[in-house]
Scaffold this motif. Structure first.
Motif, PDB file in Angstrom:
ATOM      1  N   SER A 126      65.493  49.467 -52.783  1.00  0.00           N
ATOM      2  CA  SER A 126      66.115  48.489 -53.673  1.00  0.00           C
ATOM      3  C   SER A 126      67.179  49.200 -54.490  1.00  0.00           C
ATOM      4  O   SER A 126      66.998  50.350 -54.899  1.00  0.00           O
ATOM      5  CB  SER A 126      65.078  47.850 -54.594  1.00  0.00           C
ATOM      6  N   PHE A 127      68.291  48.498 -54.723  1.00  0.00           N
ATOM      7  CA  PHE A 127      69.429  49.085 -55.422  1.00  0.00           C
ATOM      8  C   PHE A 127      69.911  48.134 -56.519  1.00  0.00           C
ATOM      9  O   PHE A 127      70.416  47.052 -56.228  1.00  0.00           O
ATOM     10  CB  PHE A 127      70.568  49.377 -54.442  1.00  0.00           C
ATOM     11  N   GLY A 128      69.706  48.535 -57.766  1.00  0.00           N
ATOM     12  CA  GLY A 128      70.269  47.807 -58.890  1.00  0.00           C
ATOM     13  C   GLY A 128      69.667  46.456 -59.185  1.00  0.00           C
ATOM     14  O   GLY A 128      70.309  45.619 -59.829  1.00  0.00           O
ATOM     15  N   ALA A 129      68.432  46.207 -58.754  1.00  0.00           N
ATOM     16  CA  ALA A 129      67.854  44.873 -58.902  1.00  0.00           C
ATOM     17  C   ALA A 129      66.894  44.739 -60.071  1.00  0.00           C
ATOM     18  O   ALA A 129      66.588  43.619 -60.493  1.00  0.00           O
ATOM     19  CB  ALA A 129      67.119  44.474 -57.612  1.00  0.00           C
ATOM     20  N   PHE A 130      66.391  45.829 -60.626  1.00  0.00           N
ATOM     21  CA  PHE A 130      65.251  45.736 -61.527  1.00  0.00           C
ATOM     22  C   PHE A 130      65.587  45.128 -62.881  1.00  0.00           C
ATOM     23  O   PHE A 130      64.690  44.679 -63.594  1.00  0.00           O
ATOM     24  CB  PHE A 130      64.611  47.108 -61.697  1.00  0.00           C
ATOM     25  N   GLY A 131      66.862  45.100 -63.248  1.00  0.00           N
ATOM     26  CA  GLY A 131      67.233  44.436 -64.487  1.00  0.00           C
ATOM     27  C   GLY A 131      66.988  42.939 -64.476  1.00  0.00           C
ATOM     28  O   GLY A 131      66.997  42.290 -65.522  1.00  0.00           O
ATOM     29  N   HIS A 132      66.759  42.380 -63.286  1.00  0.00           N
ATOM     30  CA  HIS A 132      66.504  40.949 -63.162  1.00  0.00           C
ATOM     31  C   HIS A 132      65.022  40.599 -63.293  1.00  0.00           C
ATOM     32  O   HIS A 132      64.655  39.435 -63.106  1.00  0.00           O
ATOM     33  CB  HIS A 132      67.026  40.437 -61.821  1.00  0.00           C
ATOM     34  N   PHE A 133      64.205  41.589 -63.613  1.00  0.00           N
ATOM     35  CA  PHE A 133      62.774  41.349 -63.760  1.00  0.00           C
ATOM     36  C   PHE A 133      62.337  41.788 -65.152  1.00  0.00           C
ATOM     37  O   PHE A 133      62.655  42.891 -65.595  1.00  0.00           O
ATOM     38  CB  PHE A 133      61.987  42.123 -62.698  1.00  0.00           C
ATOM     39  N   LEU A 134      61.613  40.927 -65.821  1.00  0.00           N
ATOM     40  CA  LEU A 134      61.051  41.287 -67.113  1.00  0.00           C
ATOM     41  C   LEU A 134      59.932  42.308 -66.906  1.00  0.00           C
ATOM     42  O   LEU A 134      59.291  42.319 -65.839  1.00  0.00           O
ATOM     43  CB  LEU A 134      60.521  40.041 -67.814  1.00  0.00           C
ATOM     44  N   PRO A 135      59.667  43.160 -67.892  1.00  0.00           N
ATOM     45  CA  PRO A 135      58.608  44.167 -67.724  1.00  0.00           C
ATOM     46  C   PRO A 135      57.272  43.578 -67.275  1.00  0.00           C
ATOM     47  O   PRO A 135      56.569  44.188 -66.459  1.00  0.00           O
ATOM     48  CB  PRO A 135      58.519  44.798 -69.114  1.00  0.00           C
ATOM     49  N   ARG A 136      56.935  42.382 -67.753  1.00  0.00           N
ATOM     50  CA  ARG A 136      55.644  41.790 -67.379  1.00  0.00           C
ATOM     51  C   ARG A 136      55.609  41.355 -65.915  1.00  0.00           C
ATOM     52  O   ARG A 136      54.528  41.103 -65.368  1.00  0.00           O
ATOM     53  CB  ARG A 136      55.335  40.590 -68.269  1.00  0.00           C
ATOM     54  N   GLU A 137      56.790  41.267 -65.254  1.00  0.00           N
ATOM     55  CA  GLU A 137      56.839  40.870 -63.845  1.00  0.00           C
ATOM     56  C   GLU A 137      56.705  42.045 -62.893  1.00  0.00           C
ATOM     57  O   GLU A 137      56.459  41.842 -61.696  1.00  0.00           O
ATOM     58  CB  GLU A 137      58.157  40.143 -63.560  1.00  0.00           C
ATOM     59  N   LEU A 138      56.862  43.273 -63.388  1.00  0.00           N
ATOM     60  CA  LEU A 138      56.849  44.431 -62.500  1.00  0.00           C
ATOM     61  C   LEU A 138      55.509  44.634 -61.783  1.00  0.00           C
ATOM     62  O   LEU A 138      55.503  44.961 -60.586  1.00  0.00           O
ATOM     63  CB  LEU A 138      57.242  45.690 -63.268  1.00  0.00           C
ATOM     64  N   PRO A 139      54.341  44.459 -62.439  1.00  0.00           N
ATOM     65  CA  PRO A 139      53.095  44.632 -61.688  1.00  0.00           C
ATOM     66  C   PRO A 139      53.006  43.716 -60.470  1.00  0.00           C
ATOM     67  O   PRO A 139      52.599  44.156 -59.387  1.00  0.00           O
ATOM     68  CB  PRO A 139      52.012  44.308 -62.725  1.00  0.00           C
ATOM     69  N   GLY A 140      53.395  42.451 -60.616  1.00  0.00           N
ATOM     70  CA  GLY A 140      53.365  41.535 -59.482  1.00  0.00           C
ATOM     71  C   GLY A 140      54.359  41.916 -58.409  1.00  0.00           C
ATOM     72  O   GLY A 140      54.068  41.827 -57.206  1.00  0.00           O
ATOM     73  N   LEU A 141      55.544  42.351 -58.825  1.00  0.00           N
ATOM     74  CA  LEU A 141      56.564  42.780 -57.857  1.00  0.00           C
ATOM     75  C   LEU A 141      56.077  43.986 -57.070  1.00  0.00           C
ATOM     76  O   LEU A 141      56.187  44.028 -55.829  1.00  0.00           O
ATOM     77  CB  LEU A 141      57.857  43.107 -58.588  1.00  0.00           C
ATOM     78  N   PHE A 142      55.513  44.976 -57.756  1.00  0.00           N
ATOM     79  CA  PHE A 142      55.050  46.179 -57.066  1.00  0.00           C
ATOM     80  C   PHE A 142      53.861  45.872 -56.167  1.00  0.00           C
ATOM     81  O   PHE A 142      53.700  46.500 -55.108  1.00  0.00           O
ATOM     82  CB  PHE A 142      54.696  47.258 -58.083  1.00  0.00           C
ATOM     83  N   ALA A 143      53.042  44.912 -56.554  1.00  0.00           N
ATOM     84  CA  ALA A 143      51.932  44.502 -55.688  1.00  0.00           C
ATOM     85  C   ALA A 143      52.458  43.885 -54.397  1.00  0.00           C
ATOM     86  O   ALA A 143      51.892  44.092 -53.312  1.00  0.00           O
ATOM     87  CB  ALA A 143      51.024  43.518 -56.423  1.00  0.00           C
ATOM     88  N   GLN A 144      53.551  43.119 -54.498  1.00  0.00           N
ATOM     89  CA  GLN A 144      54.159  42.545 -53.304  1.00  0.00           C
ATOM     90  C   GLN A 144      54.693  43.640 -52.385  1.00  0.00           C
ATOM     91  O   GLN A 144      54.510  43.591 -51.164  1.00  0.00           O
ATOM     92  CB  GLN A 144      55.303  41.609 -53.706  1.00  0.00           C
ATOM     93  N   VAL A 145      55.362  44.630 -52.946  1.00  0.00           N
ATOM     94  CA  VAL A 145      55.885  45.729 -52.131  1.00  0.00           C
ATOM     95  C   VAL A 145      54.746  46.485 -51.467  1.00  0.00           C
ATOM     96  O   VAL A 145      54.806  46.820 -50.272  1.00  0.00           O
ATOM     97  CB  VAL A 145      56.740  46.680 -52.994  1.00  0.00           C
ATOM     98  N   HIS A 146      53.693  46.757 -52.227  1.00  0.00           N
ATOM     99  CA  HIS A 146      52.524  47.439 -51.665  1.00  0.00           C
ATOM    100  C   HIS A 146      51.960  46.654 -50.486  1.00  0.00           C
ATOM    101  O   HIS A 146      51.586  47.238 -49.450  1.00  0.00           O
ATOM    102  CB  HIS A 146      51.472  47.599 -52.761  1.00  0.00           C
ATOM    103  N   ARG A 147      51.919  45.347 -50.614  1.00  0.00           N
ATOM    104  CA  ARG A 147      51.340  44.507 -49.562  1.00  0.00           C
ATOM    105  C   ARG A 147      52.141  44.533 -48.276  1.00  0.00           C
ATOM    106  O   ARG A 147      51.575  44.482 -47.178  1.00  0.00           O
ATOM    107  CB  ARG A 147      51.223  43.063 -50.075  1.00  0.00           C
ATOM    108  N   VAL A 148      53.481  44.608 -48.361  1.00  0.00           N
ATOM    109  CA  VAL A 148      54.298  44.528 -47.144  1.00  0.00           C
ATOM    110  C   VAL A 148      54.549  45.894 -46.515  1.00  0.00           C
ATOM    111  O   VAL A 148      55.113  45.970 -45.412  1.00  0.00           O
ATOM    112  CB  VAL A 148      55.640  43.821 -47.411  1.00  0.00           C
ATOM    113  N   LEU A 149      54.129  46.976 -47.179  1.00  0.00           N
ATOM    114  CA  LEU A 149      54.242  48.309 -46.593  1.00  0.00           C
ATOM    115  C   LEU A 149      53.007  48.636 -45.765  1.00  0.00           C
ATOM    116  O   LEU A 149      51.884  48.280 -46.117  1.00  0.00           O
ATOM    117  CB  LEU A 149      54.393  49.363 -47.686  1.00  0.00           C
ATOM    118  N   ARG A 150      53.219  49.342 -44.675  1.00  0.00           N
ATOM    119  CA  ARG A 150      52.103  49.903 -43.939  1.00  0.00           C
ATOM    120  C   ARG A 150      51.514  51.072 -44.728  1.00  0.00           C
ATOM    121  O   ARG A 150      52.193  51.670 -45.564  1.00  0.00           O
ATOM    122  CB  ARG A 150      52.584  50.385 -42.566  1.00  0.00           C
TER     123      ARG A 150
END
Length: 241
Positions: A126-150
């Motif tokens: 990801s490049f330059g996208a994290f400013g579009h997420f509030l700090p409280r949204e990061l746990p859910g976002l990282f959980a999504q990334v974890h889920r789609v990675l092998r």
């Protein structure tokens, strides 16, 4: 930013008073002529770092925009490269720039907070996208990334050292965030874009809570600051289960 190829001040004002999705739809045709696009120097440095940590088969560019990061995936991934974004306008520009050589390329319109994939990727960038997420949204976002990675897959993104108070950029970014907070307090729909909401220490802790092992790789192309710390690092988070 205000060159003939880039957006005018009026166009930027219209974008800022729109939702994030519609704002990027409006900006998409001129996005690559703005400072918001990740510089080629950063993309090249991340490509070199990922070549050293690979190989990778299947890659995903999170919040791919007009597709600048897809050149990274096309270089380091051997089988497929997928870009995901929720702006139809940005994806239209990205499709027009699809690399002709390299792995199979796909473009998917979706909200990255609810990714429509299973564990199908070895690498997420990801490049330059994290400013579009509030700090409280990061746990859910990282959980999504974890889920789609092998298992063992890598989530990688560059992290620039924040400017210090003596640097005029510190006050410029602080002022920008203050204006955005006022705008979102008095205008709907909100436009979430905060430059100082991304704090590397907090991000690292949330990645570890989500099930990643986190390493910080110095990108030597950008040199060091006066205190000896790197100007730019690459966060390399590996799914450990």
């Amino acid at each position: 930013m205000f060159s003939p190829e880039g957006p005018s001040l009026r166009e930027l004002a219209v974008q800022a008073l729109s939702s994030v999705e519609h704002g990027y739809d409006l900006l998409a045709p001129k996005f690559d002529h703005t400072p918001f696009r990740t510089p080629d120097s950063v993309l090249s440095a991340v490509t070199a770092a990922l070549k050293a940590s690979g190989p990778y088969d299947d890659g995903l560019d999170l919040c791919c925009g007009t597709g600048a990061g897809m050149d990274v995936l096309a270089t380091v991934c051997g089988r497929s490269a997928t870009g995901v974004d929720f702006s139809a306008g940005m994806l239209a520009e990205a499709r027009a720039r699809t690399p002709q050589a390299g792995p199979r390329v796909s473009w998917v319109r979706a909200d990255v907070r609810a990714l429509p994939f299973t564990a199908a990727f070895d690498l997420v960038v990801s490049f330059g996208a994290f400013g579009h997420f509030l700090p409280r949204e990061l746990p859910g976002l990282f959980a999504q990334v974890h889920r789609v990675l092998r298992p063992g897959g890598c989530f990688a993104f560059p992290a620039l050292a924040p400017p210090r108070p003596a640097d005029p950029a510190f006050w410029m970014l602080l002022g920008f965030d203050a204006v955005m907070r006022v705008r979102n307090a008095v205008w709907r729909p909100p436009f979430v874009m905060y430059y100082r909401a991304f704090r590397l220490g907090e991000v690292r802790r949330e990645l570890e809570r989500a099930g990643f092992r986190v390493d910080l790789r110095t990108l030597p192309e950008f040199g060091m600051r006066g205190d000896g710390s790197p100007r730019v690092r690459m966060v390399e988070a590996r799914r450990v289960d």
